[in-house]
Scaffold this active site. Structure first.
Site, PDB file in Angstrom:
ATOM      1  N   ALA A  83      -8.183  -1.620  14.660  1.00 21.12           N
ATOM      2  CA  ALA A  83      -9.012  -0.716  13.843  1.00 21.12           C
ATOM      3  C   ALA A  83      -8.347  -0.438  12.498  1.00 21.12           C
ATOM      4  O   ALA A  83      -7.165  -0.109  12.442  1.00 21.12           O
ATOM      5  CB  ALA A  83      -9.227   0.595  14.601  1.00 21.12           C
ATOM      6  N   GLN A 141      -1.075  -4.859  -2.993  1.00 21.51           N
ATOM      7  CA  GLN A 141      -2.350  -5.225  -3.619  1.00 21.51           C
ATOM      8  C   GLN A 141      -2.777  -4.141  -4.589  1.00 21.51           C
ATOM      9  O   GLN A 141      -2.709  -2.945  -4.259  1.00 21.51           O
ATOM     10  CB  GLN A 141      -3.423  -5.426  -2.535  1.00 21.51           C
ATOM     11  CG  GLN A 141      -4.847  -5.585  -3.043  1.00 21.51           C
ATOM     12  CD  GLN A 141      -5.021  -6.794  -3.952  1.00 21.51           C
ATOM     13  OE1 GLN A 141      -4.372  -7.827  -3.764  1.00 21.51           O
ATOM     14  NE2 GLN A 141      -5.870  -6.663  -4.956  1.00 21.51           N
ATOM     15  N   TYR A 147      -3.374   1.386   1.715  1.00 24.08           N
ATOM     16  CA  TYR A 147      -3.600   0.334   2.725  1.00 24.08           C
ATOM     17  C   TYR A 147      -2.347  -0.539   2.895  1.00 24.08           C
ATOM     18  O   TYR A 147      -1.894  -0.809   4.010  1.00 24.08           O
ATOM     19  CB  TYR A 147      -4.795  -0.507   2.278  1.00 24.08           C
ATOM     20  CG  TYR A 147      -5.262  -1.566   3.239  1.00 24.08           C
ATOM     21  CD1 TYR A 147      -6.190  -1.267   4.241  1.00 24.08           C
ATOM     22  CD2 TYR A 147      -4.824  -2.882   3.119  1.00 24.08           C
ATOM     23  CE1 TYR A 147      -6.645  -2.259   5.105  1.00 24.08           C
ATOM     24  CE2 TYR A 147      -5.280  -3.872   3.980  1.00 24.08           C
ATOM     25  CZ  TYR A 147      -6.190  -3.555   4.970  1.00 24.08           C
ATOM     26  OH  TYR A 147      -6.641  -4.538   5.816  1.00 24.08           O
TER      27      TYR A 147
HETATM   28  N1  CAA Z   1      -4.926  -6.965 -10.865  1.00 19.87           N
HETATM   29  C1  CAA Z   1      -4.802  -6.419 -12.095  1.00 19.87           C
HETATM   30  N2  CAA Z   1      -5.721  -5.632 -12.637  1.00 19.87           N
HETATM   31  C2  CAA Z   1      -6.822  -5.377 -11.918  1.00 19.87           C
HETATM   32  C3  CAA Z   1      -7.013  -5.881 -10.630  1.00 19.87           C
HETATM   33  C4  CAA Z   1      -6.005  -6.717 -10.118  1.00 19.87           C
HETATM   34  N3  CAA Z   1      -6.110  -7.261  -8.903  1.00 19.87           N
HETATM   35  N4  CAA Z   1      -8.182  -5.427 -10.158  1.00 19.87           N
HETATM   36  C5  CAA Z   1      -8.713  -4.664 -11.112  1.00 19.87           C
HETATM   37  N5  CAA Z   1      -7.895  -4.632 -12.179  1.00 19.87           N
HETATM   38  C6  CAA Z   1      -8.093  -3.925 -13.428  1.00 19.87           C
HETATM   39  C7  CAA Z   1      -9.506  -4.100 -13.945  1.00 19.87           C
HETATM   40  O1  CAA Z   1      -9.608  -5.288 -14.700  1.00 19.87           O
HETATM   41  C8  CAA Z   1      -9.679  -2.839 -14.776  1.00 19.87           C
HETATM   42  O2  CAA Z   1      -8.989  -2.995 -16.003  1.00 19.87           O
HETATM   43  P1  CAA Z   1      -9.592  -2.412 -17.373  1.00 19.87           P
HETATM   44  O3  CAA Z   1      -9.586  -0.928 -17.195  1.00 19.87           O
HETATM   45  O4  CAA Z   1      -8.644  -2.908 -18.410  1.00 19.87           O
HETATM   46  O5  CAA Z   1     -10.971  -3.004 -17.483  1.00 19.87           O
HETATM   47  C9  CAA Z   1      -8.923  -1.847 -13.934  1.00 19.87           C
HETATM   48  O6  CAA Z   1      -7.966  -2.540 -13.189  1.00 19.87           O
HETATM   49  C10 CAA Z   1      -9.845  -1.203 -12.887  1.00 19.87           C
HETATM   50  O7  CAA Z   1     -10.096  -0.011 -13.356  1.00 19.87           O
HETATM   51  P2  CAA Z   1     -11.411   0.738 -12.885  1.00 19.87           P
HETATM   52  O8  CAA Z   1     -11.314   2.110 -13.438  1.00 19.87           O
HETATM   53  O9  CAA Z   1     -12.626  -0.059 -13.201  1.00 19.87           O
HETATM   54  O10 CAA Z   1     -11.208   0.767 -11.336  1.00 19.87           O
HETATM   55  P3  CAA Z   1     -12.121   1.431 -10.295  1.00 19.87           P
HETATM   56  O11 CAA Z   1     -11.716   2.822 -10.120  1.00 19.87           O
HETATM   57  O12 CAA Z   1     -13.555   1.161 -10.566  1.00 19.87           O
HETATM   58  O13 CAA Z   1     -11.669   0.628  -9.007  1.00 19.87           O
HETATM   59  C11 CAA Z   1     -11.350  -1.289  -7.629  1.00 19.87           C
HETATM   60  C12 CAA Z   1     -12.091  -0.687  -8.822  1.00 19.87           C
HETATM   61  C13 CAA Z   1     -11.423  -0.348  -6.444  1.00 19.87           C
HETATM   62  C14 CAA Z   1      -9.915  -1.534  -7.981  1.00 19.87           C
HETATM   63  C15 CAA Z   1     -12.092  -2.602  -7.341  1.00 19.87           C
HETATM   64  O14 CAA Z   1     -11.811  -3.497  -8.373  1.00 19.87           O
HETATM   65  C16 CAA Z   1     -11.678  -3.237  -6.037  1.00 19.87           C
HETATM   66  O15 CAA Z   1     -12.232  -2.911  -5.005  1.00 19.87           O
HETATM   67  N6  CAA Z   1     -10.740  -4.176  -6.077  1.00 19.87           N
HETATM   68  C17 CAA Z   1     -10.373  -4.954  -4.893  1.00 19.87           C
HETATM   69  C18 CAA Z   1      -9.160  -4.410  -4.226  1.00 19.87           C
HETATM   70  C19 CAA Z   1      -8.867  -5.282  -3.043  1.00 19.87           C
HETATM   71  O16 CAA Z   1      -8.510  -6.432  -3.182  1.00 19.87           O
HETATM   72  N7  CAA Z   1      -9.059  -4.765  -1.861  1.00 19.87           N
HETATM   73  C20 CAA Z   1      -8.900  -5.541  -0.676  1.00 19.87           C
HETATM   74  C21 CAA Z   1     -10.015  -5.205   0.247  1.00 19.87           C
HETATM   75  S1  CAA Z   1     -10.126  -6.318   1.625  1.00 19.87           S
HETATM   76  C22 CAA Z   1      -8.883  -5.879   2.621  1.00 19.87           C
HETATM   77  O17 CAA Z   1      -8.167  -4.965   2.403  1.00 19.87           O
HETATM   78  C23 CAA Z   1      -8.713  -6.702   3.871  1.00 19.87           C
HETATM   79  C24 CAA Z   1      -7.395  -7.322   3.897  1.00 19.87           C
HETATM   80  O18 CAA Z   1      -6.563  -6.912   4.683  1.00 19.87           O
HETATM   81  C25 CAA Z   1      -7.108  -8.490   3.054  1.00 19.87           C
END
Ligand code: CAA
Length: 240
Positions: A83, A141, A147
């Protein structure tokens, strides 16, 4: 008599694939879920696997739930602590609630799931524990301080339990899935997801069944010398 296997978060995503694979391998499976009654009912209807509802973040709830499973099915000999939840946000936006929810389910939830079955495993001199960690516990990440911390912590739990349980023929191992085609990964914004898939040398997301097959291997009676290990299953995205 078939061994009883408990799979937390076992009615959806990777957990559902694990529950099904264990059932197919001859185990009597109890799958837990936290909230989605419809999905759980549908899962039971299509697989015949019993589902139990409790919150893994709550110790007393977990203990009572496990007692009910044992009363109905027999002693739990296999535990798959699967979970998990995400509450992703860049650290400067992450709230204490987002931190606490993820720690409660993904880290304390693992303690709460294993602790009640541990004495029985020690007494019977047999146990198989698999904790589903994550690639992001290995590499960190962006937007997952909460997480990644819990998934790295899960590896610490496994490595410690492996040493404590070894003499009683209890093994504890971890699997670190990479990005698998589940609701959790599909919730990542499409653009971000595409950029993640581009980093996976295999060129695709993993399938839940690819994780489930590793679990079946680790919990088998024959896997007694594999203890405290971490199996990485991420399509070569991150090599450790
Ligand atoms: N590396 C570097 N920069 C990144 C990035 C990354 N991986 N992801 C986002 N950014 C940057 C964006 O480009 C943006 O930059 P700018 O402000 O210059 O445009 C900034 O970070 C994001 O700012 P926001 O204010 O837009 O962010 P937000 O509050 O809207 O959040 C987020 C967005 C939650 C980060 C969304 O992008 C997201 O969900 N990202 C994915 C995170 C991820 O990989 N999660 C894994 C989920 S799956 C899992 O967890 C299962 C597993 O075990 C593998």
């Amino acid at each position: 008599m078939s061994r009883v296997a408990l799979v937390t978060g076992g009615s959806r995503g990777i957990g559902a694939a694990i529950s099904t694979a264990l059932k197919d391998a001859g185990y009597t499976v109890a799958a837990t879920y936290a909230g989605n009654d419809d999905a759980a009912a549908q899962f039971t209807e299509s697989t015949g696997i019993k589902t139990y509802k409790w919150n893994v973040a709550d110790y007393e709830d977990s203990k009572a739930g496990i007692a009910k499973v044992e009363e109905e099915l027999g002693p739990v000999e296999v535990v798959v602590a699967n979970a998990g939840i995400t509450r992703d946000a860049p650290f400067h936006k992450m709230t204490p609630d987002q931190w606490n929810e993820v720690v409660g389910t993904n880290l304390t939830g693992v303690f709460n799931t294993i602790h009640p079955v541990w004495p029985g495993m020690r007494d019977r001199k047999f146990g198989r524990i698999v904790v589903i960690s994550s690639i992001n516990g290995q590499k960190g990440q962006f937007a997952q301080v909460n997480y990644a911390a819990t998934k790295a912590g899960d590896l610490g739990i496994v490595k410690s339990l492996a040493q404590e349980g070894a003499r009683a023929n209890i093994t504890a191992n971890a699997i670190c899935p990479g990005y698998i085609a589940t609701d959790m990964v599909m919730a990542v914004p499409e653009k971000v997801r595409d950029s993640i898939v581009a980093q996976i040398p295999t060129g695709r997301l993993g399938e839940p069944e690819e994780i489930a097959r590793a679990v079946v291997f680790l919990v088998s009676d024959d896997a007694g010398f594999i203890n405290g290990s971490t199996i990485t299953a991420n399509g070569a995205q991150h090599l450790v």
